[in-house]
Write a protein that holds these residues in place. Structure first.
Motif, mmCIF file in Angstrom:
data_model
loop_
_atom_site.group_PDB
_atom_site.id
_atom_site.type_symbol
_atom_site.label_atom_id
_atom_site.label_comp_id
_atom_site.label_asym_id
_atom_site.label_seq_id
_atom_site.Cartn_x
_atom_site.Cartn_y
_atom_site.Cartn_z
ATOM 1 N N GLN A 33 0.642 -1.107 0.007
ATOM 2 C CA GLN A 33 0.161 0.017 0.097
ATOM 3 C C GLN A 33 0.806 1.417 -0.030
ATOM 4 O O GLN A 33 0.628 2.187 -0.615
ATOM 5 N N PRO A 34 2.014 1.276 0.981
ATOM 6 C CA PRO A 34 2.866 2.559 0.795
ATOM 7 C C PRO A 34 3.228 2.793 -0.813
ATOM 8 O O PRO A 34 3.536 4.057 -1.022
ATOM 9 N N GLU A 35 3.739 1.731 -1.526
ATOM 10 C CA GLU A 35 4.188 1.918 -2.909
ATOM 11 C C GLU A 35 3.077 2.332 -3.728
ATOM 12 O O GLU A 35 3.074 3.314 -4.457
ATOM 13 N N ILE A 36 1.908 1.718 -3.777
ATOM 14 C CA ILE A 36 0.790 2.237 -4.423
ATOM 15 C C ILE A 36 0.470 3.723 -4.061
ATOM 16 O O ILE A 36 0.332 4.571 -5.044
ATOM 17 N N ASP A 37 0.286 4.131 -2.800
ATOM 18 C CA ASP A 37 0.155 5.484 -2.539
ATOM 19 C C ASP A 37 1.202 6.483 -2.972
ATOM 20 O O ASP A 37 0.757 7.526 -3.577
ATOM 21 N N GLN A 38 2.463 6.247 -3.000
ATOM 22 C CA GLN A 38 3.540 6.952 -3.246
ATOM 23 C C GLN A 38 3.466 7.064 -4.977
ATOM 24 O O GLN A 38 3.638 8.326 -5.138
ATOM 25 N N ALA A 39 3.190 6.092 -5.605
ATOM 26 C CA ALA A 39 3.287 6.258 -7.160
ATOM 27 C C ALA A 39 1.707 7.031 -7.546
ATOM 28 O O ALA A 39 1.841 7.733 -8.296
ATOM 29 N N LEU A 40 0.888 6.773 -6.708
ATOM 30 C CA LEU A 40 -0.682 7.295 -6.891
ATOM 31 C C LEU A 40 -0.352 9.028 -6.888
ATOM 32 O O LEU A 40 -0.737 9.625 -7.480
ATOM 33 N N LEU A 42 2.385 10.684 -7.317
ATOM 34 C CA LEU A 42 3.141 11.207 -8.434
ATOM 35 C C LEU A 42 2.407 11.317 -9.875
ATOM 36 O O LEU A 42 2.306 12.217 -10.581
ATOM 37 N N TRP A 43 1.482 10.311 -10.252
ATOM 38 C CA TRP A 43 0.593 10.165 -11.095
ATOM 39 C C TRP A 43 -0.555 11.104 -11.166
ATOM 40 O O TRP A 43 -1.200 11.691 -12.342
ATOM 41 N N ARG A 44 -1.062 11.279 -9.978
ATOM 42 C CA ARG A 44 -2.083 12.658 -9.695
ATOM 43 C C ARG A 44 -1.334 13.884 -10.273
ATOM 44 O O ARG A 44 -2.061 14.436 -10.905
ATOM 45 N N ARG A 45 0.058 14.219 -9.710
ATOM 46 C CA ARG A 45 0.383 15.244 -10.399
ATOM 47 C C ARG A 45 0.669 15.405 -11.896
ATOM 48 O O ARG A 45 0.390 16.210 -12.580
ATOM 49 N N ARG A 46 1.135 14.413 -12.238
ATOM 50 C CA ARG A 46 1.333 14.354 -13.670
ATOM 51 C C ARG A 46 0.136 14.353 -14.508
ATOM 52 O O ARG A 46 0.202 15.149 -15.662
ATOM 53 N N LEU A 47 -0.869 13.596 -14.338
ATOM 54 C CA LEU A 47 -1.954 13.790 -15.193
ATOM 55 C C LEU A 47 -3.117 14.722 -14.418
ATOM 56 O O LEU A 47 -4.278 14.621 -15.197
ATOM 57 N N GLN A 48 -2.755 15.546 -13.493
ATOM 58 C CA GLN A 48 -3.640 16.442 -12.909
ATOM 59 C C GLN A 48 -5.013 16.012 -12.445
ATOM 60 O O GLN A 48 -6.039 16.583 -12.877
ATOM 61 N N ARG A 49 -4.937 14.881 -11.746
ATOM 62 C CA ARG A 49 -6.172 14.267 -11.236
ATOM 63 C C ARG A 49 -6.070 14.523 -9.887
ATOM 64 O O ARG A 49 -5.376 13.737 -9.045
ATOM 65 N N SER A 50 -6.877 15.366 -9.153
ATOM 66 C CA SER A 50 -6.878 15.486 -7.803
ATOM 67 C C SER A 50 -7.893 14.568 -7.223
ATOM 68 O O SER A 50 -8.939 13.975 -7.975
ATOM 69 N N ALA A 51 -7.679 14.300 -5.910
ATOM 70 C CA ALA A 51 -8.799 13.283 -5.160
ATOM 71 C C ALA A 51 -10.115 13.799 -5.100
ATOM 72 O O ALA A 51 -10.114 15.113 -4.768
ATOM 73 N N LEU A 68 -6.126 -8.451 -1.357
ATOM 74 C CA LEU A 68 -4.990 -8.563 -0.946
ATOM 75 C C LEU A 68 -4.587 -7.571 0.233
ATOM 76 O O LEU A 68 -3.493 -7.397 0.392
ATOM 77 N N GLY A 69 -5.651 -6.920 0.606
ATOM 78 C CA GLY A 69 -5.374 -5.747 1.592
ATOM 79 C C GLY A 69 -4.722 -4.492 0.988
ATOM 80 O O GLY A 69 -4.338 -3.583 1.591
ATOM 81 N N LEU A 70 -5.061 -4.191 -0.388
ATOM 82 C CA LEU A 70 -4.687 -3.288 -1.057
ATOM 83 C C LEU A 70 -5.892 -2.507 -1.639
ATOM 84 O O LEU A 70 -6.956 -3.147 -2.101
ATOM 85 N N ILE A 71 -5.787 -1.222 -1.779
ATOM 86 C CA ILE A 71 -6.891 -0.515 -2.435
ATOM 87 C C ILE A 71 -6.398 0.725 -3.475
ATOM 88 O O ILE A 71 -5.086 1.333 -2.991
ATOM 89 N N ALA A 72 -7.099 1.048 -4.347
ATOM 90 C CA ALA A 72 -6.639 1.881 -5.544
ATOM 91 C C ALA A 72 -7.747 2.471 -6.178
ATOM 92 O O ALA A 72 -8.570 1.952 -6.378
ATOM 93 N N PRO A 73 -7.772 3.648 -6.501
ATOM 94 C CA PRO A 73 -8.739 4.391 -7.392
ATOM 95 C C PRO A 73 -8.865 3.628 -8.620
ATOM 96 O O PRO A 73 -7.663 3.041 -9.333
ATOM 97 N N ARG A 74 -10.022 3.481 -9.257
ATOM 98 C CA ARG A 74 -10.308 2.971 -10.413
ATOM 99 C C ARG A 74 -9.178 3.236 -11.378
ATOM 100 O O ARG A 74 -8.670 2.466 -12.202
ATOM 101 N N TRP A 75 -9.393 4.664 -11.851
ATOM 102 C CA TRP A 75 -8.186 5.036 -12.938
ATOM 103 C C TRP A 75 -6.889 4.410 -12.790
ATOM 104 O O TRP A 75 -6.053 4.279 -13.629
ATOM 105 N N PHE A 76 -6.398 4.353 -11.451
ATOM 106 C CA PHE A 76 -4.971 4.267 -11.236
ATOM 107 C C PHE A 76 -4.870 2.630 -11.335
ATOM 108 O O PHE A 76 -3.754 2.259 -11.995
ATOM 109 N N ALA A 77 -5.772 1.873 -11.024
ATOM 110 C CA ALA A 77 -5.817 0.509 -11.343
ATOM 111 C C ALA A 77 -5.509 0.184 -12.798
ATOM 112 O O ALA A 77 -5.080 -0.561 -13.214
#
Length: 245
Positions: A33-40, A42-51, A68-77
């Motif tokens: 989950q920390p890896e997903i959150d960190q990459a998320l 980064l890609w929010r900034r790049r693609l200008q997608r705010s939460a 697996l105990g992991l969660i991600a936004p649809r677009w990022f998955a």
């Protein structure tokens, strides 16, 4: 929504990064989950997608559909190939016709295409039954607890178990859609067919057709059939042929 509507430059180096990320995470099997959150972030900034408070989020699952105990936004998955769950329902009428949905013209994925009667992603926190009930109500306005009224057999039949499907869209940004699918089937009663309503606007209408006519459409290159229906129909057809023997 998983569609990127703003024209954002997408350099080749970003594609290479996504390829490496997808290979490293292996659909989520090797992600944290920390890896997903960190990459998320980064890609929010790049693609200008705010939460956003209503951002659709998925449980990331293994190849059998277990979280697996992991969660991600649809677009990022969809951007990174993280594995998530999708449910399909293929219903027939009392006369044996397939009741296919026509996806709404403003859908971000495969608009104006024929699809299974109900098709939708399980949201974070849902199990298969919860996701099934939610999607049926959202897309065709029928409550699962009232299935004794709208199903001729009073129950939906699961066809086999969960199976993984992967497809990739070469657009920019790319879509790497890694799903664990389950398929259900049943026969609508006359009451059920009369009480179908399109609650959330994702379905434009129902298209009633014979299995033979759908096969003809599938045999035509570039016909207006969504990829999910192309994958599910052969599974449904083998099941029905097995019932008849």
């Amino acid at each position: 929504m998983s569609k990127f509507t703003d024209p954002i430059p997408f350099p080749p180096s970003w594609l290479a990064e996504l390829d490496a990320l997808e290979a490293r995470w292996r659909g989520g099997d090797a992600a944290t989950q920390p890896e997903i959150d960190q990459a998320l972030a980064l890609w929010r900034r790049r693609l200008q997608r705010s939460a956003a408070p209503d951002e659709e989020r998925f449980d990331i699952v293994d190849s059998t559909g277990e979280p697996l105990g992991l969660i991600a936004p649809r677009w990022f998955a969809h951007l990174t190939g993280l594995r998530h769950r999708v449910v399909h329902v293929l219903l027939t009428t009392p006369q044996g016709l397939l009741a296919l949905q026509m996806r709404a013209h403003d859908k971000d994925e495969w608009p104006d295409r024929l699809d299974t009667t109900v098709a939708g992603h399980l949201k974070a926190g849902q199990d298969w039954e919860m996701g099934l009930a939610s999607e049926i109500h959202e897309e065709i306005g029928l409550a699962l607890e009232d299935r004794y009224r709208w199903l001729a057999e009073t129950r939906l039949i699961a066809i086999g178990g969960p199976f993984e499907r992967y497809n990739r869209d070469a657009g920019l940004p790319p879509i790497r859609n890694r799903q664990v699918n389950r398929v259900f089937t049943g026969t609508l009663s006359a009451w059920g067919l009369a009480h179908v309503t399109f609650v959330d606007g994702e379905v434009g209408g129902l298209y009633l057709t014979s299995p033979q006519e759908l096969q003809r459409l599938l045999d035509v290159p570039n016909s207006l059939v969504a990829p999910s229906l192309r994958g599910v129909f052969p599974i449904w057809r083998r099941f029905r042929q097995g019932e008849a023997t």
